[in-house]
Design a protein around this motif. Structure first.
Motif, PDB file in Angstrom:
ATOM      1  N   PRO A 109       2.941  -1.159  -3.314  1.00  0.00           N
ATOM      2  CA  PRO A 109       1.754  -0.988  -3.241  1.00  0.00           C
ATOM      3  C   PRO A 109       0.526  -2.138  -4.253  1.00  0.00           C
ATOM      4  O   PRO A 109       0.533  -2.239  -5.329  1.00  0.00           O
ATOM      5  CB  PRO A 109       1.414   0.229  -4.252  1.00  0.00           C
ATOM      6  CG  PRO A 109       3.041   0.584  -5.353  1.00  0.00           C
ATOM      7  CD  PRO A 109       3.655   0.231  -4.441  1.00  0.00           C
TER       8      PRO A 109
ATOM      9  N   THR B 184       2.615   5.678  -5.329  1.00  0.00           N
ATOM     10  CA  THR B 184       1.344   5.529  -5.264  1.00  0.00           C
ATOM     11  C   THR B 184       0.998   4.670  -6.471  1.00  0.00           C
ATOM     12  O   THR B 184      -0.222   3.949  -6.170  1.00  0.00           O
ATOM     13  CB  THR B 184       0.403   6.992  -6.048  1.00  0.00           C
ATOM     14  OG1 THR B 184       1.064   7.721  -4.724  1.00  0.00           O
ATOM     15  CG2 THR B 184      -0.946   6.240  -6.043  1.00  0.00           C
TER      16      THR B 184
ATOM     17  N   ILE C 180       5.110   9.663  -2.562  1.00  0.00           N
ATOM     18  CA  ILE C 180       5.007   8.213  -1.896  1.00  0.00           C
ATOM     19  C   ILE C 180       3.704   8.750  -0.879  1.00  0.00           C
ATOM     20  O   ILE C 180       3.729  10.239  -1.040  1.00  0.00           O
ATOM     21  CB  ILE C 180       6.197   9.252  -0.976  1.00  0.00           C
ATOM     22  CG1 ILE C 180       7.722   8.700  -1.923  1.00  0.00           C
ATOM     23  CG2 ILE C 180       6.032   7.960  -0.001  1.00  0.00           C
ATOM     24  CD1 ILE C 180       7.478   7.478  -2.187  1.00  0.00           C
ATOM     25  N   ASP C 181       3.435   7.535  -0.949  1.00  0.00           N
ATOM     26  CA  ASP C 181       2.022   7.400   0.279  1.00  0.00           C
ATOM     27  C   ASP C 181       2.076   7.911   1.540  1.00  0.00           C
ATOM     28  O   ASP C 181       2.953   6.298   1.658  1.00  0.00           O
ATOM     29  CB  ASP C 181       0.934   6.744  -0.535  1.00  0.00           C
ATOM     30  CG  ASP C 181      -0.700   6.962   0.308  1.00  0.00           C
ATOM     31  OD1 ASP C 181      -0.646   7.592   0.984  1.00  0.00           O
ATOM     32  OD2 ASP C 181      -2.132   6.340  -0.003  1.00  0.00           O
ATOM     33  N   PRO C 182       2.343   8.546   1.759  1.00  0.00           N
ATOM     34  CA  PRO C 182       3.162   8.263   3.700  1.00  0.00           C
ATOM     35  C   PRO C 182       2.421   7.638   4.430  1.00  0.00           C
ATOM     36  O   PRO C 182       3.045   6.838   5.246  1.00  0.00           O
ATOM     37  CB  PRO C 182       2.571   9.851   3.866  1.00  0.00           C
ATOM     38  CG  PRO C 182       1.600  10.408   3.389  1.00  0.00           C
ATOM     39  CD  PRO C 182       1.895   9.720   2.160  1.00  0.00           C
ATOM     40  N   ARG C 183       0.885   7.001   4.529  1.00  0.00           N
ATOM     41  CA  ARG C 183      -0.068   6.216   5.127  1.00  0.00           C
ATOM     42  C   ARG C 183       1.111   4.426   4.397  1.00  0.00           C
ATOM     43  O   ARG C 183       0.484   3.757   5.022  1.00  0.00           O
ATOM     44  CB  ARG C 183      -1.297   6.269   4.508  1.00  0.00           C
ATOM     45  CG  ARG C 183      -2.326   7.135   4.803  1.00  0.00           C
ATOM     46  CD  ARG C 183      -3.484   7.235   4.340  1.00  0.00           C
ATOM     47  NE  ARG C 183      -3.406   7.062   2.449  1.00  0.00           N
ATOM     48  CZ  ARG C 183      -3.976   7.399   1.713  1.00  0.00           C
ATOM     49  NH1 ARG C 183      -5.849   6.837   2.258  1.00  0.00           N
ATOM     50  NH2 ARG C 183      -4.214   6.776   0.453  1.00  0.00           N
ATOM     51  N   LYS C 184       1.362   4.429   3.332  1.00  0.00           N
ATOM     52  CA  LYS C 184       2.193   3.187   3.094  1.00  0.00           C
ATOM     53  C   LYS C 184       3.855   3.300   2.313  1.00  0.00           C
ATOM     54  O   LYS C 184       3.564   3.130   1.521  1.00  0.00           O
ATOM     55  CB  LYS C 184       1.494   2.571   2.234  1.00  0.00           C
ATOM     56  CG  LYS C 184       0.651   1.839   2.647  1.00  0.00           C
ATOM     57  CD  LYS C 184       0.154   0.279   3.558  1.00  0.00           C
ATOM     58  CE  LYS C 184      -0.547  -0.255   4.189  1.00  0.00           C
ATOM     59  NZ  LYS C 184      -0.095  -1.990   4.924  1.00  0.00           N
ATOM     60  N   ALA C 185       4.091   4.006   3.019  1.00  0.00           N
ATOM     61  CA  ALA C 185       5.872   4.667   2.573  1.00  0.00           C
ATOM     62  C   ALA C 185       6.487   3.419   2.079  1.00  0.00           C
ATOM     63  O   ALA C 185       7.369   3.713   2.288  1.00  0.00           O
ATOM     64  CB  ALA C 185       6.407   5.771   3.040  1.00  0.00           C
ATOM     65  N   ASP C 186       6.772   2.446   3.579  1.00  0.00           N
ATOM     66  CA  ASP C 186       6.918   1.469   3.537  1.00  0.00           C
ATOM     67  C   ASP C 186       7.099   0.017   3.199  1.00  0.00           C
ATOM     68  O   ASP C 186       7.165  -0.928   3.511  1.00  0.00           O
ATOM     69  CB  ASP C 186       7.277   1.263   5.075  1.00  0.00           C
ATOM     70  CG  ASP C 186       5.934   0.727   5.875  1.00  0.00           C
ATOM     71  OD1 ASP C 186       5.084   0.535   5.338  1.00  0.00           O
ATOM     72  OD2 ASP C 186       6.026   0.449   6.648  1.00  0.00           O
TER      73      ASP C 186
ATOM     74  N   LYS D 169       8.328   0.909  -2.763  1.00  0.00           N
ATOM     75  CA  LYS D 169       7.649   1.733  -2.402  1.00  0.00           C
ATOM     76  C   LYS D 169       7.081   2.448  -1.665  1.00  0.00           C
ATOM     77  O   LYS D 169       8.944   3.515  -1.779  1.00  0.00           O
ATOM     78  CB  LYS D 169       8.985   0.741  -0.595  1.00  0.00           C
ATOM     79  CG  LYS D 169       9.315  -0.721  -0.604  1.00  0.00           C
ATOM     80  CD  LYS D 169      10.074  -1.047   0.751  1.00  0.00           C
ATOM     81  CE  LYS D 169      10.721  -2.414   0.854  1.00  0.00           C
ATOM     82  NZ  LYS D 169      11.331  -2.675   1.848  1.00  0.00           N
ATOM     83  N   GLY D 170       6.180   2.550  -1.621  1.00  0.00           N
ATOM     84  CA  GLY D 170       5.289   3.858  -1.013  1.00  0.00           C
ATOM     85  C   GLY D 170       4.952   4.935  -2.743  1.00  0.00           C
ATOM     86  O   GLY D 170       4.607   5.566  -2.079  1.00  0.00           O
TER      87      GLY D 170
END
Length: 197
Positions: free
Chosen positions: A189, A89, A180-186, A86-87
């Motif tokens: 990808p 890149t 981790i991409d904070p825009r989709k951390a949950d 999860k989260g």
């Protein structure tokens, strides 16, 4: 902290490895093969993944089992640390110059392991390590960690520079992919909602 720890014991090798994906590139590596230690240290330093790796292998036979199993265990530890992914890149790519040599590495932590390898060496060994084993090391880590991995030496003449550029490129691409991409951390990808499995 995203960490993983693997103990792997066979009739050929006894391995203990731990990783911290959110580390600072601290390493403690002893495989019994000096040149391989140097390359894994480069991977740790430039990916910022903390790596502790100890291998007791049947080096009296040859280096094959130690090289292969070190990559398998390291890949398993990285996979464990990634968890459900999860989260992340997921993708990473880089050009890595090392003096006259230039490596290109692109990867996808997809759960679909494959290695595409386009690199060659003009001498059979670096230190005591057979140069043919580098491709096998990357094949083994891609399989164990579930990475689609494309490696190419675009040009270069010095064998040490070629492989060091490849390891540094792999490290930098991994640093991008595990970030981790904070825009989709949950979220995982992938439109499938999962990677691998």
């Amino acid at each position: 902290m995203r960490t993983g720890s693997i103990t792997r014991t066979t009739a050929e090798t006894d391995i203990k490895v731990s990783v911290n994906l959110d580390g600072t590139g601290v390493y403690d590596v002893n495989t019994g093969i000096g040149f391989l230690d140097h390359m894994i240290e480069q991977f740790s330093r430039h990916s910022l993944i903390d790596v502790t790796l100890f291998v007791k292998g049947d080096l009296h036979v040859d280096e094959h089992h130690t090289v292969e199993d070190s990559a398998i265990a390291l890949g398993q530890a990285i996979g464990q640390a990634l968890g459900d992914k999860k989260g992340i890149t997921r993708y990473g790519s880089t050009y890595a110059p090392m003096d006259e040599a230039l490596a290109r590495v692109a990867l996808d932590i997809s759960g679909r392991p494959i290695l595409v390898w386009k690199a060659a060496f003009s001498q059979p060994r670096l230190g005591t390590m057979d140069t043919e084993m580098f491709e096998h090391w990357f094949q083994s880590i891609s399989q164990a960690a579930g990475i689609t991995l494309h490696i190419e030496c675009l040009y270069g003449t010095n064998n040490h520079h070629i492989i060091e550029g490849i390891y540094k490129g792999f490290a930098r691409a991994m640093a991008q992919a595990i970030a981790i991409d904070p825009r989709k951390a949950d979220a995982v990808p992938s439109t499938k909602g999962m990677l691998g499995g």
